[in-house]
Design a protein around this motif. Structure first.
Motif, PDB file in Angstrom:
ATOM      1  N   ASN A  79       0.809  -1.204   0.000  1.00 48.88           N
ATOM      2  CA  ASN A  79       0.000   0.000   0.000  1.00 48.88           C
ATOM      3  C   ASN A  79       0.849   1.264   0.000  1.00 48.88           C
ATOM      4  O   ASN A  79       1.977   1.278   0.486  1.00 48.88           O
ATOM      5  CB  ASN A  79      -0.943  -0.010   1.204  1.00 48.88           C
ATOM      6  CG  ASN A  79      -0.211   0.111   2.511  1.00 48.88           C
ATOM      7  OD1 ASN A  79       0.218   1.194   2.876  1.00 48.88           O
ATOM      8  ND2 ASN A  79      -0.031  -1.015   3.207  1.00 48.88           N
ATOM      9  N   ILE A  98      -2.343  -6.003   0.657  1.00 50.76           N
ATOM     10  CA  ILE A  98      -3.528  -5.506  -0.060  1.00 50.76           C
ATOM     11  C   ILE A  98      -4.103  -4.209   0.536  1.00 50.76           C
ATOM     12  O   ILE A  98      -5.252  -3.845   0.274  1.00 50.76           O
ATOM     13  CB  ILE A  98      -4.634  -6.589  -0.140  1.00 50.76           C
ATOM     14  CG1 ILE A  98      -5.191  -6.926   1.257  1.00 50.76           C
ATOM     15  CG2 ILE A  98      -4.120  -7.844  -0.828  1.00 50.76           C
ATOM     16  CD1 ILE A  98      -6.463  -7.779   1.207  1.00 50.76           C
ATOM     17  N   LEU A 107      -5.330  -1.776  -2.231  1.00 51.55           N
ATOM     18  CA  LEU A 107      -5.514  -2.500  -3.493  1.00 51.55           C
ATOM     19  C   LEU A 107      -6.386  -1.743  -4.490  1.00 51.55           C
ATOM     20  O   LEU A 107      -7.266  -0.979  -4.106  1.00 51.55           O
ATOM     21  CB  LEU A 107      -6.107  -3.873  -3.206  1.00 51.55           C
ATOM     22  CG  LEU A 107      -7.609  -4.045  -2.957  1.00 51.55           C
ATOM     23  CD1 LEU A 107      -7.895  -5.483  -2.577  1.00 51.55           C
ATOM     24  CD2 LEU A 107      -8.184  -3.095  -1.930  1.00 51.55           C
ATOM     25  N   ALA A 160      -8.777  -7.558   5.350  1.00 54.75           N
ATOM     26  CA  ALA A 160      -9.661  -8.683   5.011  1.00 54.75           C
ATOM     27  C   ALA A 160     -10.762  -8.706   6.063  1.00 54.75           C
ATOM     28  O   ALA A 160     -10.493  -8.609   7.251  1.00 54.75           O
ATOM     29  CB  ALA A 160      -8.881  -9.997   5.002  1.00 54.75           C
ATOM     30  N   ARG A 170     -11.559  -6.842  -0.458  1.00 58.35           N
ATOM     31  CA  ARG A 170     -10.356  -7.265   0.256  1.00 58.35           C
ATOM     32  C   ARG A 170     -10.430  -8.741   0.646  1.00 58.35           C
ATOM     33  O   ARG A 170      -9.479  -9.502   0.436  1.00 58.35           O
ATOM     34  CB  ARG A 170     -10.155  -6.392   1.507  1.00 58.35           C
ATOM     35  CG  ARG A 170      -9.723  -4.987   1.158  1.00 58.35           C
ATOM     36  CD  ARG A 170      -9.900  -4.007   2.306  1.00 58.35           C
ATOM     37  NE  ARG A 170      -9.731  -2.644   1.837  1.00 58.35           N
ATOM     38  CZ  ARG A 170      -8.662  -1.879   2.106  1.00 58.35           C
ATOM     39  NH1 ARG A 170      -7.689  -2.330   2.858  1.00 58.35           N
ATOM     40  NH2 ARG A 170      -8.576  -0.658   1.618  1.00 58.35           N
ATOM     41  N   THR A 171     -11.554  -9.125   1.193  1.00 61.77           N
ATOM     42  CA  THR A 171     -11.699 -10.524   1.604  1.00 61.77           C
ATOM     43  C   THR A 171     -11.568 -11.443   0.399  1.00 61.77           C
ATOM     44  O   THR A 171     -10.810 -12.420   0.427  1.00 61.77           O
ATOM     45  CB  THR A 171     -13.077 -10.746   2.270  1.00 61.77           C
ATOM     46  OG1 THR A 171     -13.213  -9.805   3.334  1.00 61.77           O
ATOM     47  CG2 THR A 171     -13.194 -12.150   2.818  1.00 61.77           C
ATOM     48  N   THR A 194     -10.249 -10.907  -2.525  1.00 59.02           N
ATOM     49  CA  THR A 194      -8.911 -10.896  -3.120  1.00 59.02           C
ATOM     50  C   THR A 194      -7.960 -11.764  -2.306  1.00 59.02           C
ATOM     51  O   THR A 194      -7.201 -12.581  -2.863  1.00 59.02           O
ATOM     52  CB  THR A 194      -8.377  -9.449  -3.192  1.00 59.02           C
ATOM     53  OG1 THR A 194      -9.249  -8.678  -4.014  1.00 59.02           O
ATOM     54  CG2 THR A 194      -6.972  -9.412  -3.766  1.00 59.02           C
ATOM     55  N   GLU A 216      -8.234 -10.446  10.779  1.00 58.52           N
ATOM     56  CA  GLU A 216      -8.021 -10.753   9.359  1.00 58.52           C
ATOM     57  C   GLU A 216      -7.878 -12.254   9.137  1.00 58.52           C
ATOM     58  O   GLU A 216      -8.453 -12.823   8.200  1.00 58.52           O
ATOM     59  CB  GLU A 216      -6.769 -10.018   8.851  1.00 58.52           C
ATOM     60  CG  GLU A 216      -6.954  -8.496   8.779  1.00 58.52           C
ATOM     61  CD  GLU A 216      -5.656  -7.705   8.792  1.00 58.52           C
ATOM     62  OE1 GLU A 216      -5.714  -6.474   8.591  1.00 58.52           O
ATOM     63  OE2 GLU A 216      -4.574  -8.294   9.029  1.00 58.52           O
ATOM     64  N   SER A 258      -8.581   3.912   1.228  1.00 64.12           N
ATOM     65  CA  SER A 258      -9.130   3.067   0.175  1.00 64.12           C
ATOM     66  C   SER A 258      -9.639   3.977  -0.917  1.00 64.12           C
ATOM     67  O   SER A 258     -10.384   4.927  -0.642  1.00 64.12           O
ATOM     68  CB  SER A 258     -10.286   2.223   0.723  1.00 64.12           C
ATOM     69  OG  SER A 258     -11.041   1.683  -0.353  1.00 64.12           O
ATOM     70  N   ASP A 292     -14.155  -0.827  -3.791  1.00 63.80           N
ATOM     71  CA  ASP A 292     -13.834  -1.077  -2.376  1.00 63.80           C
ATOM     72  C   ASP A 292     -14.420  -0.029  -1.434  1.00 63.80           C
ATOM     73  O   ASP A 292     -14.670  -0.305  -0.264  1.00 63.80           O
ATOM     74  CB  ASP A 292     -12.299  -1.085  -2.214  1.00 63.80           C
ATOM     75  CG  ASP A 292     -11.835  -1.673  -0.886  1.00 63.80           C
ATOM     76  OD1 ASP A 292     -12.296  -2.778  -0.543  1.00 63.80           O
ATOM     77  OD2 ASP A 292     -11.009  -1.037  -0.202  1.00 63.80           O
TER      78      ASP A 292
END
Lengths: 273, 273, 273
Positions: free
Chosen positions: B21, B62, B65, B94, B100-101, B103, B122, C42, C47
């Motif tokens: 990130n 992520i 992301l 996540a 996110r989850t 991915t 997570e 984000s 997302d």
């Protein structure tokens, strides 16, 4: 003397447009402010023409390039060229991937670049114009040393002549050449290599120096290299117990912040060949 | 002993490819340099294969992301797997969003991941394999404590077995397990949670540790956790008047910079269950 | 008193969703942690709905906008509005490019913004609703001074009334108005302008203050401005030999970290007009 080049930055406060990587961008912004310049970051193709138009120089750094920002580099570069602005290329990782090498080569072909600033491995890759795969740090085998210095100076001059850009090749010994003369600079400390982005910072700084010294770009580029290296020496002398590479990063920017003409003139270690 | 794992990083200077990130990327780069590794950042799908090929490990985080970088994660991950490189996943957030989850789950399904490093919330999300929506920080209700430690160790081992990856679950008490053994680690300080990115930094560090210690990955992962926590303790002891979370961030990276084998061996607080 | 607003942040730990530029994002995250809030970043359109839903406020900063993140700003903004969350706009560089001006204007038109926080040049651009091209720093000719203060207060009130948002116009003298009242704030130091991102940090901080003080948003916005300026004063007093803008950046965040209700109440310098 080189100090005058710094003085001109502080007096004219050049606005520098940076299309640079997101790893070291904050340090680039702060070092530009530290030297008396003013940073703007913008990489969206639809935004970069307007932004570069209000600036005096453009610093293109391909460190975390992507297809959108590559387009931004070309759009901004063409506009900056059209306006007669200073344009600098920092070909981070040229030689480490085909995309990086090809992007840097294409930028060289399509744009007038006032300076190309990179480590010796990156510049050698660009001299060959093709994508041999090395790392983002200079290959040890390539390093400029006292032993191969003569040869390296010839290479720097040759690259400058062929490319039509000032070559600023930085490492333990730095070389800055316009094809005729070559500044051989011995400022700096090896510990600077343990900080991410001292090269990126130098590229931002150098762009500001060129904008503020349009009639002596070679000297301005050399002055920026000396200033960054000297800041590394000054910052190191202020290191305290427990300070490591993160504190050192701050101390170098802070040394630029406090550097004046006299300090730079007195501390710059260079010869012209 | 764990100190040897750090020593191997300093001796082999592993190159780590990070798709991470943009919030904490600079700190990740500096902590990698501090421990003796070398960072490269690249997230463009067309660039990542070449970059990951010259590295020893890949750190996928992520945290910010987007669709382009997600593609880069898969392309780089497949290449790294093909080359037998170390691959680590940091599933930031996540459980906080479906993207996110999903991915993170898909990365687990498609790639061989040597380590999955995250907070307990997570990892619990990934254990369920579905997108319950929580925050990016660990849920207090989930926290590993002395009271629920036995249960948490069982969970860590189970997750490692099922996923086929080393599970590194970090919090007040850290758990690192390969399914057979579980390191229970008590280094660190609560104030580290007031700095953005200590988890991201640990993921970068851990990737370097695994690359440098290919024959004892579990121990290397545990050593990285101890090193980061110990750096938090050492950095805290150097805090001066007025220092807050920003100074602390620098001091932790600096503590990694100065840490040697003996310091880590002496300061590591862990048991193996 | 304003100190209570800070206290409420520490007590409620508001989660703030930031779509912000990659230049100063790390500092925004750390200042949010320093004040007792919690940051999430984000910007991917797919997302942002989930992420903003678990937060209490949304901080939109257009500093390095691109087409994808602009879409993310609108998607997140609509969702945040729908959920009745605090939304703040920081129109970085409005007036410096058509894309920035038009994006900021469109965000104002489509979203309910609780606060618009910018420098005087940016806010003047938005008041005109069109794209005159200036820089990203405030134009000197625009600066709020003791001489033009009465006029500036009228402008701030008028802008707040017309836009339906609290206007937070920051510079040497800061103005915060909801259209009825106007806080005139004289905290801060000129050296803060030599650090990249003090404005961006303030926008993050202010969002947290509003989330934690939903019934007195004007006061909360003013408290955030006072806190940031006061942190600049406290941090400056702790500067040591060799410290420059990079150290100062850390010291300001650290001053927020240590600031308590009493310190803010005692140090806030403002009048209400």
């Amino acid at each position: 003397m080189l100090g005058k080049c710094l003085d001109n930055v502080r007096k004219t406060m050049p606005l520098v447009h940076n299309i640079t990587n997101y790893v070291t961008v904050n340090d680039v912004a702060n070092v530009l402010l530290a030297c008396g310049g003013s940073p703007i970051m913008s990489d969206e193709p639809e935004d970069v023409q307007d932004i570069t138009a209000i600036c005096g120089g453009l610093n293109i750094n391909i460190g975390t390039l992507n297809k959108r920002t590559i387009e931004g580099m070309f759009v901004a570069g063409h506009k900056a060229n059209e306006l007669g602005h200073v344009v600098l290329l920092d070909p981070v990782g040229a030689g480490a991937s085909a995309l990086r090498t090809n992007t840097a080569v294409k930028l060289m072909e399509e744009l007038h670049l006032d300076v190309i600033r990179g480590n010796i491995s990156e510049i050698k890759t660009l001299a060959l114009g093709s994508g041999t795969t090395k790392g983002v740090d200079a290959d040890v085998a390539d390093a400029v040393t006292e032993e191969n210095l003569d040869e390296a100076v010839v290479f720097a001059k040759e690259f400058a002549k062929t490319s039509g850009s000032i070559a600023a090749i930085t490492g333990a010994i730095d070389l800055v050449s316009d094809g005729q003369e070559c500044y051989v600079i011995r400022n700096g400390r090896p510990e600077m290599g343990k900080i991410t982005g001292t090269g990126c910072q130098l590229s931002g700084l150098m762009t500001a120096f060129l904008v503020a010294n349009p009639d002596q770009k070679l000297k301005a580029a050399a002055a920026a290299v000396c200033a960054m290296g000297l800041a590394g020496e000054i910052g190191w002398n202020l290191m305290q117990e427990g300070d490591g590479n993160s504190a050192y990063r701050n101390r170098i920017i802070d040394a630029i912040y406090h550097m004046d003409m006299e300090t730079l003139d007195k501390g710059a270690k260079y010869e012209v060949r």
